[in-house]
Design a protein around this motif. Structure first.
Motif, mmCIF file in Angstrom:
data_model
loop_
_atom_site.group_PDB
_atom_site.id
_atom_site.type_symbol
_atom_site.label_atom_id
_atom_site.label_comp_id
_atom_site.label_asym_id
_atom_site.label_seq_id
_atom_site.Cartn_x
_atom_site.Cartn_y
_atom_site.Cartn_z
ATOM 1 N N LYS A 1 64.497 62.361 41.855
ATOM 2 C CA LYS A 1 63.246 62.069 42.551
ATOM 3 C C LYS A 1 63.431 61.746 44.027
ATOM 4 O O LYS A 1 62.481 61.381 44.710
ATOM 5 N N SER B 1 64.912 64.388 36.690
ATOM 6 C CA SER B 1 64.943 62.996 37.159
ATOM 7 C C SER B 1 65.393 62.811 38.615
ATOM 8 O O SER B 1 65.467 61.673 39.074
ATOM 9 N N ASN C 1 62.447 68.677 40.966
ATOM 10 C CA ASN C 1 62.134 67.399 40.307
ATOM 11 C C ASN C 1 61.173 66.520 41.089
ATOM 12 O O ASN C 1 60.751 65.474 40.579
ATOM 13 N N GLU D 1 67.025 49.953 37.188
ATOM 14 C CA GLU D 1 65.728 50.590 37.413
ATOM 15 C C GLU D 1 65.040 50.087 38.680
ATOM 16 O O GLU D 1 64.008 50.639 39.086
ATOM 17 N N SER E 1 68.431 68.871 40.421
ATOM 18 C CA SER E 1 67.683 68.854 39.167
ATOM 19 C C SER E 1 68.540 69.285 37.987
ATOM 20 O O SER E 1 69.769 69.308 38.036
ATOM 21 N N ASN F 1 65.470 55.740 38.808
ATOM 22 C CA ASN F 1 64.650 55.867 37.597
ATOM 23 C C ASN F 1 65.503 55.917 36.330
ATOM 24 O O ASN F 1 66.693 56.205 36.366
ATOM 25 N N GLY G 1 65.641 57.947 33.883
ATOM 26 C CA GLY G 1 66.249 59.226 33.529
ATOM 27 C C GLY G 1 67.636 59.386 34.129
ATOM 28 O O GLY G 1 68.577 59.812 33.451
#
Length: 377
Positions: free
Chosen positions: A246, A244, A270, A75, A209, A79, A81
């Protein structure tokens, strides 16, 4: 009856040579163990090992779990996800050749996608294709799991297998589920060989995405990314992460180090805001370009819930690259992806494409992909 003797690699076993009936060679080699699926006798082989060819997992080493990103990511870099969804096998394939008149599958899941707006045959199913007489892949059947397969081993026969001679096969893995164990079953005595090389040896890499991941195709091979790779006969690396994607720079740097044929950048949906998209999109592209100066890059804006402001941000990344002398970039306006049928006919929820939507996306992107591939010859 003739006997076979199992010997240790160096000299006799400590307990002496063990005599086995010929049909009991399965005690030595598990690939000779005969299972029964319905009325069929089957030899199962681990489909994640040779002679099978596994594609779609760029950073995986043999024996490791099916995971779509570098295993050392935490992390701190990406992220939560993405770390979770990386277990999903979207874009993964198993390719092989066999002369077996029938085929079966045995699989266990470590993550089982079952959603209200996406068929289970797409989220957790397996597609089987063969190569037709015209040299193009031909759809045969889809393995459709049941809810109990979330925790119970899936074992089914592939329907419509032509058999009769040595043929090439491709199994497309689930879009929204993780596969822990995967075996392919053949008739005892059948040959299983490595597949023929694909026309394009380097993978086409997609980052984006839930739509990139394949939501909400009715079966795995109907994702637009897979249609594209099948059309040009290239491996796929699918880095679509539902909700998720990003634009984290660590993943851009990892992607840039891949030896790929084309990179498709499609994470508009996303980015939580236009400001986030503006902050991350061009840096993401530049990180890939810095590590991979010549790879063709295709940029897409989102295909539904069109936002001119967000589209212009992505177009600006493209325009800046062109002004800087980059001749290996392309931009596709997402408003063009669904064509005449439009959002009303091409989605399941005004957002995620259905099979028609994915087909329309494939038709719009394919000419650009062919141009990008041609630029490298």
């Amino acid at each position: 009856m003739k006997r076979m003797y199992a010997l240790a690699c160096v000299g006799a076993l400590v307990l002496g040579a063990v005599s086995l009936d010929a049909e009991d060679i399965s005690a030595i080699d598990k690939n000779f163990r005969v299972a029964t699926v319905g009325k069929l006798q089957v030899n199962y082989f681990d489909a994640l090992k040779k002679p099978f060819e596994l594609t779609g997992f760029a950073w995986r080493r043999e024996g490791e779990p099916l995971y779509r990103i570098p295993k050392n990511f935490t992390e701190k870099e990406i992220n939560r996800g993405v770390l979770s969804l990386a277990r999903h096998t979207s874009g993964g394939t198993v390719r092989f050749k066999t002369d077996s008149p029938y085929l079966t599958i045995r699989a266990d899941y470590n993550s089982f996608g079952d959603m209200s707006h996406m068929p289970r045959s797409g989220s957790a199913g397996f597609d089987l294709y063969t190569v037709g007489d015209d040299g193009r892949e031909l759809y045969l059947t889809t393995i459709q799991p049941r809810p109990e397969n979330r925790s119970k081993t899936l074992e089914q026969r592939f329907n419509n297998v032509p058999g009769g001679k040595m043929r090439s096969y491709t199994v497309y893995l689930p879009l929204y589920s993780g596969v822990k164990n995967l075996e392919i079953g053949v008739k005892p005595g059948s040959k299983v060989l490595p597949p023929d090389p694909q026309k394009i040896g380097k993978p086409i890499v997609f980052y984006g995405s839930s739509i990139t991941q394949g939501g909400c195709a009715s079966r795995p091979a109907n994702n637009y990314t897979t249609m594209l790779c099948r059309a040009v006969d290239a491996p796929q690396i699918n880095l679509g992460f539902s909700g998720s994607a990003k634009g984290e720079i660590a993943l851009a740097e990892a992607i840039g180090k891949l030896d790929m044929a084309v990179f498709v950048l499609d994470y508009d949906y996303n980015a939580p805001s236009a400001e986030h998209l503006a902050k991350t999109h061009e840096p993401f592209f530049k990180a890939v370009r810095k590590a991979n100066p010549d790879v063709p890059v295709i940029m897409l804006s989102k295909c539904s819930w069109i936002s001119p402001a967000r589209r212009d941000i992505i177009k600006k990344t493209y325009d800046n690259a062109v002004r800087g002398g980059d001749k290996n970039v392309w931009f596709i306006d997402g408003q063009e992806l669904f064509g005449e049928p439009g959002q009303n006919m091409c989605t399941v929820d005004h957002c995620h494409p259905n099979d028609l939507g994915f087909y329309m996306m494939y038709r719009r992107v394919l000419p650009v992909l062919l141009e990008a591939l041609k630029s490298q010859k």
